[in-house]
Design a protein around this motif. Structure first.
Motif, PDB file in Angstrom:
ATOM      1  N   ALA A  64       0.834  -1.204   0.000  1.00 19.57           N
ATOM      2  CA  ALA A  64       0.000   0.000   0.000  1.00 19.57           C
ATOM      3  C   ALA A  64       0.869   1.255   0.000  1.00 19.57           C
ATOM      4  O   ALA A  64       0.623   2.199  -0.775  1.00 19.57           O
ATOM      5  CB  ALA A  64      -0.929  -0.012   1.216  1.00 19.57           C
ATOM      6  N   LEU A  65       1.893   1.254   0.844  1.00 20.10           N
ATOM      7  CA  LEU A  65       2.781   2.412   0.923  1.00 20.10           C
ATOM      8  C   LEU A  65       3.507   2.647  -0.402  1.00 20.10           C
ATOM      9  O   LEU A  65       3.745   3.793  -0.808  1.00 20.10           O
ATOM     10  CB  LEU A  65       3.785   2.208   2.056  1.00 20.10           C
ATOM     11  N   ASN A  66       3.798   1.572  -1.086  1.00 23.93           N
ATOM     12  CA  ASN A  66       4.526   1.679  -2.352  1.00 23.93           C
ATOM     13  C   ASN A  66       3.712   2.398  -3.429  1.00 23.93           C
ATOM     14  O   ASN A  66       4.282   3.029  -4.335  1.00 23.93           O
ATOM     15  CB  ASN A  66       4.909   0.287  -2.846  1.00 23.93           C
ATOM     16  N   ILE A  67       2.382   2.310  -3.331  1.00 23.83           N
ATOM     17  CA  ILE A  67       1.532   2.984  -4.317  1.00 23.83           C
ATOM     18  C   ILE A  67       1.831   4.481  -4.331  1.00 23.83           C
ATOM     19  O   ILE A  67       1.946   5.103  -5.405  1.00 23.83           O
ATOM     20  CB  ILE A  67       0.050   2.732  -4.010  1.00 23.83           C
ATOM     21  N   LEU A  68       1.957   5.055  -3.139  1.00 25.00           N
ATOM     22  CA  LEU A  68       2.253   6.477  -3.044  1.00 25.00           C
ATOM     23  C   LEU A  68       3.748   6.749  -3.155  1.00 25.00           C
ATOM     24  O   LEU A  68       4.176   7.620  -3.917  1.00 25.00           O
ATOM     25  CB  LEU A  68       1.730   7.042  -1.724  1.00 25.00           C
ATOM     26  N   GLY A  69       4.544   5.989  -2.394  1.00 19.07           N
ATOM     27  CA  GLY A  69       5.978   6.261  -2.333  1.00 19.07           C
ATOM     28  C   GLY A  69       6.650   6.204  -3.684  1.00 19.07           C
ATOM     29  O   GLY A  69       7.451   7.084  -4.046  1.00 19.07           O
ATOM     30  N   SER A  70       6.336   5.181  -4.473  1.00 18.48           N
ATOM     31  CA  SER A  70       6.977   5.031  -5.777  1.00 18.48           C
ATOM     32  C   SER A  70       6.503   6.077  -6.774  1.00 18.48           C
ATOM     33  O   SER A  70       7.212   6.412  -7.731  1.00 18.48           O
ATOM     34  CB  SER A  70       6.732   3.623  -6.335  1.00 18.48           C
ATOM     35  N   ALA A  71       5.284   6.613  -6.554  1.00 19.40           N
ATOM     36  CA  ALA A  71       4.776   7.661  -7.441  1.00 19.40           C
ATOM     37  C   ALA A  71       5.449   9.001  -7.172  1.00 19.40           C
ATOM     38  O   ALA A  71       5.561   9.830  -8.078  1.00 19.40           O
ATOM     39  CB  ALA A  71       3.269   7.799  -7.266  1.00 19.40           C
ATOM     40  N   ARG A  72       5.906   9.217  -5.941  1.00 17.49           N
ATOM     41  CA  ARG A  72       6.512  10.492  -5.567  1.00 17.49           C
ATOM     42  C   ARG A  72       8.040  10.471  -5.634  1.00 17.49           C
ATOM     43  O   ARG A  72       8.667  11.496  -5.882  1.00 17.49           O
ATOM     44  CB  ARG A  72       6.088  10.885  -4.143  1.00 17.49           C
ATOM     45  N   ASP A  73       8.638   9.321  -5.383  1.00 20.05           N
ATOM     46  CA  ASP A  73      10.096   9.221  -5.257  1.00 20.05           C
ATOM     47  C   ASP A  73      10.593   8.114  -6.174  1.00 20.05           C
ATOM     48  O   ASP A  73      10.256   6.940  -5.986  1.00 20.05           O
ATOM     49  CB  ASP A  73      10.452   8.918  -3.799  1.00 20.05           C
ATOM     50  N   SER A  74      11.386   8.466  -7.165  1.00 22.67           N
ATOM     51  CA  SER A  74      11.851   7.484  -8.147  1.00 22.67           C
ATOM     52  C   SER A  74      12.758   6.430  -7.536  1.00 22.67           C
ATOM     53  O   SER A  74      12.960   5.366  -8.121  1.00 22.67           O
ATOM     54  CB  SER A  74      12.596   8.198  -9.284  1.00 22.67           C
ATOM     55  N   ALA A  75      13.281   6.696  -6.344  1.00 17.88           N
ATOM     56  CA  ALA A  75      14.175   5.735  -5.692  1.00 17.88           C
ATOM     57  C   ALA A  75      13.505   5.053  -4.499  1.00 17.88           C
ATOM     58  O   ALA A  75      14.183   4.390  -3.699  1.00 17.88           O
ATOM     59  CB  ALA A  75      15.457   6.438  -5.233  1.00 17.88           C
ATOM     60  N   PHE A  76      12.196   5.185  -4.368  1.00 13.89           N
ATOM     61  CA  PHE A  76      11.507   4.618  -3.211  1.00 13.89           C
ATOM     62  C   PHE A  76      11.649   3.100  -3.193  1.00 13.89           C
ATOM     63  O   PHE A  76      11.485   2.425  -4.205  1.00 13.89           O
ATOM     64  CB  PHE A  76      10.024   4.973  -3.245  1.00 13.89           C
ATOM     65  N   ASP A  77      11.939   2.556  -2.012  1.00 14.72           N
ATOM     66  CA  ASP A  77      12.137   1.116  -1.851  1.00 14.72           C
ATOM     67  C   ASP A  77      11.293   0.636  -0.680  1.00 14.72           C
ATOM     68  O   ASP A  77      11.636   0.842   0.483  1.00 14.72           O
ATOM     69  CB  ASP A  77      13.619   0.811  -1.600  1.00 14.72           C
ATOM     70  N   LYS A  78      10.197  -0.030  -0.996  1.00 13.18           N
ATOM     71  CA  LYS A  78       9.278  -0.460   0.059  1.00 13.18           C
ATOM     72  C   LYS A  78       9.917  -1.491   0.984  1.00 13.18           C
ATOM     73  O   LYS A  78       9.516  -1.619   2.142  1.00 13.18           O
ATOM     74  CB  LYS A  78       8.012  -1.041  -0.558  1.00 13.18           C
ATOM     75  N   THR A  79      10.909  -2.229   0.488  1.00 11.10           N
ATOM     76  CA  THR A  79      11.518  -3.289   1.303  1.00 11.10           C
ATOM     77  C   THR A  79      12.408  -2.738   2.408  1.00 11.10           C
ATOM     78  O   THR A  79      12.912  -3.497   3.244  1.00 11.10           O
ATOM     79  CB  THR A  79      12.332  -4.246   0.425  1.00 11.10           C
ATOM     80  N   ALA A  80      12.619  -1.418   2.420  1.00 15.71           N
ATOM     81  CA  ALA A  80      13.420  -0.812   3.491  1.00 15.71           C
ATOM     82  C   ALA A  80      12.655  -0.797   4.813  1.00 15.71           C
ATOM     83  O   ALA A  80      13.260  -0.592   5.868  1.00 15.71           O
ATOM     84  CB  ALA A  80      13.811   0.611   3.104  1.00 15.71           C
ATOM     85  N   PHE A  81      11.356  -1.051   4.761  1.00 15.76           N
ATOM     86  CA  PHE A  81      10.520  -0.968   5.956  1.00 15.76           C
ATOM     87  C   PHE A  81      10.003  -2.371   6.276  1.00 15.76           C
ATOM     88  O   PHE A  81       9.040  -2.854   5.683  1.00 15.76           O
ATOM     89  CB  PHE A  81       9.376   0.017   5.714  1.00 15.76           C
TER      90      PHE A  81
END
Length: 540
Positions: free
Chosen positions: A440-457
């Motif tokens: 769920a977090l990745n839906i927003l995070g990846s849309a805003r930050d090109s380097a977002f990595d959901k697996t960091a959490f």
């Protein structure tokens, strides 16, 4: 309640501003519309609802209330001022300084408290009138009637959520079965005597019943006319907010996912347009918002007057709103939301509360007049402000008027899909569904930050830390921080934010809500004096 007149008629008087049925207005003057006429048909009841749609953002026309506190146009920025997320850089012209200082909502005689209570109970009363009239009449069920009933139930649920989560102790941090709530009123008509406070749990029971009824009716109703109406998606969003506020994580996650169906996350270009439209064709995330009528603007009581840098009002010219340095400095360079604030804007206001304003000599970011002046001129030109506008480090340009440098009206956004994504992520994190929360977090995070990595959490704690930060950044200025802090049981500490302790005073540091009843708004003294079911002992 405080009301002594048939408030429904006041809602009807607002129909003239909405202009939805010219023929009806020509044949029935608004100063002589009876309650019987207003409730005589589905079409007329829809006109009454149009009054509520407008009251969500418009200058207050209710007798006994003040136009200076105009619905969500005022309360959205006010909740973020009290919650500490939208920081004022100077006293400006004085608007909302008492909110910052925590001397407004803790005062039973304040206009803010009175308007919040009075307006929300007007929504309740109008919804009651429609719901109860249909219940005792022989209207034929149609899709249009279902839409009217669905919105009426949804407005009542929304109003009670605003009331109980503001004038009572938070559900999660309190004891809802015994904590005093707000009066639950479901009847309509004189003598408007009000009722006792009851319990927080009783209010939630009513809200949950109402929003479920709203969803049922809206599923079988005609489509919303526009985003100012409460659609089925918006009703699911209200249900998600109710569930989130009480810690019903499964319902919150499910409802939030349903609310955002068909409302995709904004692109970079859309995010940077300025959040000035409630039209989902322009901003596809907008689920619910007020479409402001140009000829009936709020002017200096509009939402953008309180939040947008280049709106041409004295509060904006002398007091650009800033984001916490701690929040902004955590944004990575790969996140395009960095463009929503200007950390190196020159501090041009000699009255800035951090005592660094007025020239390059006091602003630590500049060492010569030419660069200082050039930076200010570039911002003025880029964002369409006037030469009377001051700038300040970390100032907000997330909100941009359609016609910068003017006092023209702009729309007010009440709900968008980013909020729903963050509700879903938080709810799943609290359920300890780590993969679900990451997705769920990745839906927003990846849309805003090109380097977002959901697996960091990888843990509940790390997920919640990220979700809280994302909410404070993504929803900055949209009115959520006060209630977020209550739900998370987090206090306020502006020490490293860039806020001024001199300006903020008591609002600079506040203990967490579970041990600090100053988070609870005082009930208006005029309500206690007028309601025979309340005494001073009922005051928060």
């Amino acid at each position: 309640m405080i009301r002594n007149k048939i408030l429904l008629l006041l809602a009807i008087s607002m129909v003239v501003f909405v202009g939805c049925s010219e023929d009806y207005l020509e044949t029935t003057p608004t100063d002589s519309i009876s309650e019987e006429d207003a409730l005589s048909s589905t079409e007329n009841m829809d006109l009454v609802l149009n009054g509520l749609h407008r009251m969500m953002y418009a200058q207050n026309v209710l007798e006994g209330a003040e136009s200076s506190r105009s619905g969500e146009s005022y309360f959205i920025p006010s909740f973020d001022a009290i919650g500490g997320n939208t920081i004022h850089s100077s006293p400006g012209n004085g608007w909302m300084t008492s909110d910052l200082k925590w001397t407004t909502h803790t005062n039973a005689s304040s206009t803010t408290n009175f308007n919040l209570w009075f307006q929300r109970y007007h929504f309740v009363e109008t919804a009651n009138t429609i719901i109860n009239k249909v219940a005792v009449s022989d209207f034929v069920e149609t899709e249009d009637l279902n839409k009217v009933l669905g919105q009426s139930y949804a407005y009542r649920a929304w109003a009670y959520l605003k009331l109980v989560s503001t004038f009572s102790k938070g559900y999660i941090i309190g004891t809802p079965s015994t904590d005093p709530g707000v009066p639950v009123l479901t009847e309509a008509g004189a003598p408007y005597e009000g009722g006792p406070r009851g319990t927080v749990e009783a209010v939630y029971t009513q809200m949950e019943s109402d929003i479920d009824a709203a969803i049922t009716y809206l599923k079988n109703g005609s489509a919303a006319d526009n985003n100012s109406n409460i659609s089925l998606n918006a009703a699911y969003g209200i249900k998600a907010r109710i569930a989130l506020s009480k810690g019903d994580w499964a319902t919150a996650a499910e409802s939030a996912a349903l609310a955002r169906e068909g409302y995709p996350i904004l692109t970079e270009a859309q995010w940077l347009t300025g959040f000035n439209s409630a039209d989902s064709d322009i901003l596809p995330e907008v689920i619910w918002g007020g479409t402001v009528i140009d000829t009936e603007t709020n002017y200096y009581q509009s939402y953008f007057y309180f939040i947008a840098f280049s709106f041409n009002g004295s509060l904006n010219r002398s007091n650009p709103k800033i984001i916490s340095k701690e929040l902004y400095d955590r944004l990575p360079a790969t996140d395009y939301r960095t463009q929503g604030w200007l950390p190196l804007a020159p501090n041009t206001n000699s009255a800035a509360s951090n005592d660094q304003g007025g020239s390059y000599e006091t602003d630590p970011n500049y060492d010569n007049k030419a660069d200082f002046d050039a930076a200010w001129e570039d911002i003025i030109e880029t964002y369409g402000a006037t030469t009377g506008h001051n700038t300040h480090p970390y100032m907000n340009v997330k909100f941009k008027p359609k016609n910068p440098g003017s006092i023209d009206p702009d729309d007010v956004i009440y709900m968008r899909s980013s909020e729903m994504v963050l509700i879903e992520a938080e709810a799943k994190a609290m359920l300890n569904d780590i993969p679900g929360a990451q997705d769920a977090l990745n839906i927003l995070g990846s849309a805003r930050d090109s380097a977002f990595d959901k697996t960091a959490f990888t843990s509940q704690n790390s997920l919640m830390d990220e979700i809280k930060w994302q909410r404070r950044v993504e929803l900055w200025g949209e009115g959520f921080s006060y209630h977020d802090n209550i739900r998370w049981d987090e206090g306020i500490d502006q020490t490293n934010s860039g806020a001024s302790s001199t300006l903020y005073q008591a609002g600079f540091i506040q203990a967490k809500p579970s041990v600090n009843d100053d988070w609870i708004f005082k009930i208006p003294q005029r309500e206690i004096d007028a309601n025979p079911y309340m005494t001073d002992a009922d005051q928060n």
